[in-house]
Scaffold this motif. Structure first.
Motif, PDB file in Angstrom:
ATOM      1  N   ARG A 148      16.994  50.669  14.080  1.00 46.39           N
ATOM      2  CA  ARG A 148      16.375  51.424  12.998  1.00 46.39           C
ATOM      3  C   ARG A 148      16.837  52.874  13.018  1.00 46.39           C
ATOM      4  N   LEU A 149      16.927  53.439  14.217  1.00 46.35           N
ATOM      5  CA  LEU A 149      17.419  54.807  14.330  1.00 46.35           C
ATOM      6  C   LEU A 149      18.835  54.914  13.783  1.00 46.35           C
ATOM      7  N   MET A 150      19.688  53.941  14.108  1.00 44.78           N
ATOM      8  CA  MET A 150      21.063  53.970  13.602  1.00 44.78           C
ATOM      9  C   MET A 150      21.082  53.896  12.084  1.00 44.78           C
ATOM     10  N   PRO A 187      26.224  53.492  20.351  1.00 43.88           N
ATOM     11  CA  PRO A 187      25.884  53.900  18.982  1.00 43.88           C
ATOM     12  C   PRO A 187      25.545  55.381  18.861  1.00 43.88           C
ATOM     13  N   LYS A 188      24.791  55.931  19.826  1.00 49.98           N
ATOM     14  CA  LYS A 188      24.429  57.341  19.752  1.00 49.98           C
ATOM     15  C   LYS A 188      25.644  58.240  19.934  1.00 49.98           C
ATOM     16  N   GLN A 189      26.546  57.831  20.814  1.00 49.69           N
ATOM     17  CA  GLN A 189      27.777  58.604  20.973  1.00 49.69           C
ATOM     18  C   GLN A 189      28.611  58.561  19.692  1.00 49.69           C
ATOM     19  N   ALA A 248      29.429  63.050  13.421  1.00 51.45           N
ATOM     20  CA  ALA A 248      29.011  64.408  13.049  1.00 51.45           C
ATOM     21  C   ALA A 248      30.108  65.417  13.363  1.00 51.45           C
ATOM     22  N   THR A 249      30.761  65.247  14.495  1.00 51.38           N
ATOM     23  CA  THR A 249      31.864  66.146  14.860  1.00 51.38           C
ATOM     24  C   THR A 249      33.007  66.028  13.866  1.00 51.38           C
ATOM     25  N   PHE A 287      25.090  72.143  13.337  1.00 55.83           N
ATOM     26  CA  PHE A 287      24.969  70.810  12.752  1.00 55.83           C
ATOM     27  C   PHE A 287      25.056  69.702  13.809  1.00 55.83           C
ATOM     28  N   VAL A 288      26.085  69.716  14.634  1.00 59.40           N
ATOM     29  CA  VAL A 288      26.251  68.656  15.627  1.00 59.40           C
ATOM     30  C   VAL A 288      25.087  68.662  16.616  1.00 59.40           C
ATOM     31  N   ALA A 289      24.633  69.842  16.990  1.00 56.51           N
ATOM     32  CA  ALA A 289      23.486  69.939  17.895  1.00 56.51           C
ATOM     33  C   ALA A 289      22.230  69.369  17.241  1.00 56.51           C
ATOM     34  N   ARG A 290      22.045  69.612  15.941  1.00 57.25           N
ATOM     35  CA  ARG A 290      20.879  69.048  15.238  1.00 57.25           C
ATOM     36  C   ARG A 290      20.945  67.531  15.211  1.00 57.25           C
ATOM     37  N   VAL A 291      22.141  67.005  15.012  1.00 55.27           N
ATOM     38  CA  VAL A 291      22.305  65.548  15.001  1.00 55.27           C
ATOM     39  C   VAL A 291      21.941  64.971  16.367  1.00 55.27           C
ATOM     40  N   ASN A 292      22.437  65.591  17.404  1.00 61.12           N
ATOM     41  CA  ASN A 292      22.132  65.126  18.762  1.00 61.12           C
ATOM     42  C   ASN A 292      20.643  65.228  19.055  1.00 61.12           C
ATOM     43  N   GLU A 293      20.017  66.331  18.637  1.00 59.97           N
ATOM     44  CA  GLU A 293      18.572  66.505  18.826  1.00 59.97           C
ATOM     45  C   GLU A 293      17.791  65.437  18.071  1.00 59.97           C
TER      46      GLU A 293
END
Length: 594
Positions: free
Chosen positions: A263-265, A224-226, A232-233, A472-478
């Protein structure tokens, strides 16, 4: 495939007491063969007129076959016969047939097809008679055989099918009745290396017994996180349709009432949908200025150990800084006093300090255009603090001043010359816009103004999250890593049914969505990591005032003082600041400056 073993290898030809059925064409019956009856006398029934060379090769084949029945060796060479299909089908258009002969175009089409084992003793001599390049194939196959000899049947068969498939695919351009020939080059060496290297993507035993076309590996399924990062990419690349498809799939496993990951998803899907279509899914902006959001933030600060201990660390730094001051007059300026809980603890910390003179504490609460209050009055906070101060024998002066950042001065704030001045920034600066948002750069402007007040100590407590100038993508990953750890820590700290827990997560959802979906002035959540705060403080003229390991040890002791303790939380001093985290992931950092 038989499950019997002979010397660690399956018997592919059938031994005593068993028979193999070799299917012929539809007009011919199936002939049952066993180890005793597989001889040349039955061959003339199906083999037409042959040349002397073909007959001699057939004799060699039978000799090899008898050898392999004793050795139990299961490597085969197969022909590839491409066929063209007019309709789309998930089945591979390759037809994998088993050859009964060596590499030779002299055999009649009537020749029955049987598996051809490769002899370890006579491989080179026999294969080279059919094709000069087959010795290379035999050499590589024998190497693979030896390396796999000690492995289980299941692993061996998985690799055999992968090897056979590669042999077939490498020679699709050969003639119909010829066997694949693999040359001895770097590409083939790399292929062999990959095939004999154990991986987690090998075919299962069940699929290995089916046709090669049905045993093609499926692409790995992203976590899910990937998938969130992939969405986002896609958004940043302008592939909104791809992003919507990923988010739709993720929404099926997301659940605001499920596990922390579910919940995070749910929160991440909501945030990215707002990023894709802010009209249909408006992101929270004004909601972060609401009293409801201020209440949820205060509940988080009181319940989460990482946030609560950050306040305590700031208080200990203040007590240490003013310990050597000639007078016991302390003045603390706070730019976001919240519900005043931090100063209840500060009063207790000061009361435990042994002094010859009574302690006088002045608290000045600053309200600016960026201050959000959870209620309409600070009177109740003042009453609670004054009541406690009277009980423990500390003189308290509480004052509220409303001013702009540019109005800050010692005169405006009523700072006396004999007071030890402390300025507290606890979860406050991250909400101020910096140079990436406006040329006014209120974040650095406030720090420079505070430096002009000549404080004895400035305490800084912030979330450890790279959400300001990151892409943006880095913020999503963070955000995935940070809020995932925070939700896990909340599950370990407080029951889901406890009052205020739902409001806390609603507030976290607003923070996360604003950080991910918004840009410019609308993005209020602009947290930075400790390294960047250290650079900002240095540029404003501040130097670090290291917090001692004694403070970290004291806070860790408090953390584990409960009946169950909190084994998942960690507290440690690093680079002059004290870090608080969950399972190795830092969530907040407290530091002191002068």
């Amino acid at each position: 495939m038989s499950s019997d073993f002979s010397g660690g290898f399956p018997d592919f030809h059938g031994g005593a007491g068993r028979s193999n059925l070799i299917p012929m064409n539809n007009s011919q019956p199936q002939i049952q063969l066993d180890g005793a009856s597989q001889n040349l006398r039955r061959r003339p029934t199906f083999i037409g007129k042959r040349s002397l060379a073909a007959f001699q090769q057939q004799q060699q084949f039978q000799f090899l076959q008898q050898q392999q029945q004793q050795q139990g060796l299961g490597f085969y060479l197969r022909n590839v016969k491409p066929r063209n299909y007019q309709q789309a089908s998930p089945i591979s258009p390759l037809d994998y047939s088993v050859s009964s002969s060596l590499i030779s175009s002299e055999f009649s089409p009537m020749t029955p097809r049987h598996p051809l084992p490769i002899s370890t003793a006579n491989t080179n001599g026999v294969l080279s008679s059919g094709n000069p390049n087959c010795s290379a194939v035999a050499s590589y196959l024998n190497q693979v055989q030896n390396s796999l000899y000690q492995e289980s049947e299941e692993k061996m068969m998985n690799r055999l099918h992968e090897l056979e498939k590669q042999l077939l695919e490498d020679n699709n351009e050969e003639e119909e009745d010829t066997v694949s020939v693999v040359t001895n080059n770097d590409e083939w060496s790399e292929t062999i290396k990959n095939l004999i290297t154990p991986t987690s993507n090998h075919l299962s035993p069940a699929s290995s017994t089916s046709s090669c076309s049905s045993s093609m590996e499926s692409p790995p399924v992203s976590s899910p996180k990937q998938s969130i990062v992939e969405a986002a990419t896609a958004i940043i690349d302008g592939k909104t349709n791809v992003a919507v498809q990923i988010l739709t799939r993720l929404a099926q496993v997301a659940d605001v009432r499920g596990s922390s990951e579910q919940r995070l998803m749910a929160y991440m899907v909501s945030a990215l949908r707002s990023r894709v279509n802010s009209t249909e899914y408006p992101p929270p902006v004004m909601e972060l200025h609401s009293k409801e959001h201020a209440v949820s933030a205060q509940n988080l600060y009181e319940i989460s150990p990482c946030f609560k201990l950050g306040f305590m660390a700031a208080n200990f730094a203040i007590v240490e800084a003013v310990a050597d001051h000639p007078s016991n007059k302390i003045h603390v300026i706070d730019f976001d006093i919240g519900q005043g809980g931090q100063y209840l603890h500060l009063l207790h910390a000061l009361a435990s300090k042994k002094t010859d003179y009574p302690i006088s504490l002045r608290i000045t609460a600053i309200t600016t255009e960026f201050t959000v209050r959870a209620d309409n009055s600070l009177k109740s906070i003042e009453d609670d603090l004054r009541s406690l101060a009277n009980k423990i024998g500390i003189s308290l002066i509480f004052k509220v001043i409303s001013c702009t950042i540019t109005d800050l001065s010692r005169e405006k704030l009523g700072i006396e010359h004999d007071e030890a001045l402390a300025v507290n920034f606890a979860y406050r600066l991250y909400r101020l816009p910096d140079e990436s948002v406006t040329t006014e750069n209120l974040r650095d402007e406030l720090l420079r103004r505070v430096k002009g007040l000549s404080p004895k100590v400035v305490t800084l407590v912030e979330q450890e999250l790279n959400g300001n100038t990151a892409a943006f993508v880095a913020r999503v990953n963070e955000a995935c890593g940070y809020y995932g750890a925070l939700l896990d820590s909340l599950d370990a700290t407080v029951s889901r049914e406890e009052t205020g827990r739902v409001k806390i997560e609603e507030g976290l959802s607003r923070k996360l969505t604003n950080s991910v979906a918004c840009e410019g002035r609308d993005r209020l959540e602009r947290c930075e990591v400790f390294g960047k705060w250290r650079a900002r403080m240095s540029m404003a003229g501040f130097g670090p005032r290291p917090m001692s390991q004694q403070i970290a040890d004291s806070l860790l002791k408090r953390l584990n003082s409960g009946p169950r303790g909190n084994p998942g939380f960690n507290v440690n001093e690093q680079s002059g600041g004290i870090r608080f985290g969950w399972m190795g992931k830092t969530l907040t950092v407290a530091s002191a400056w002068c």
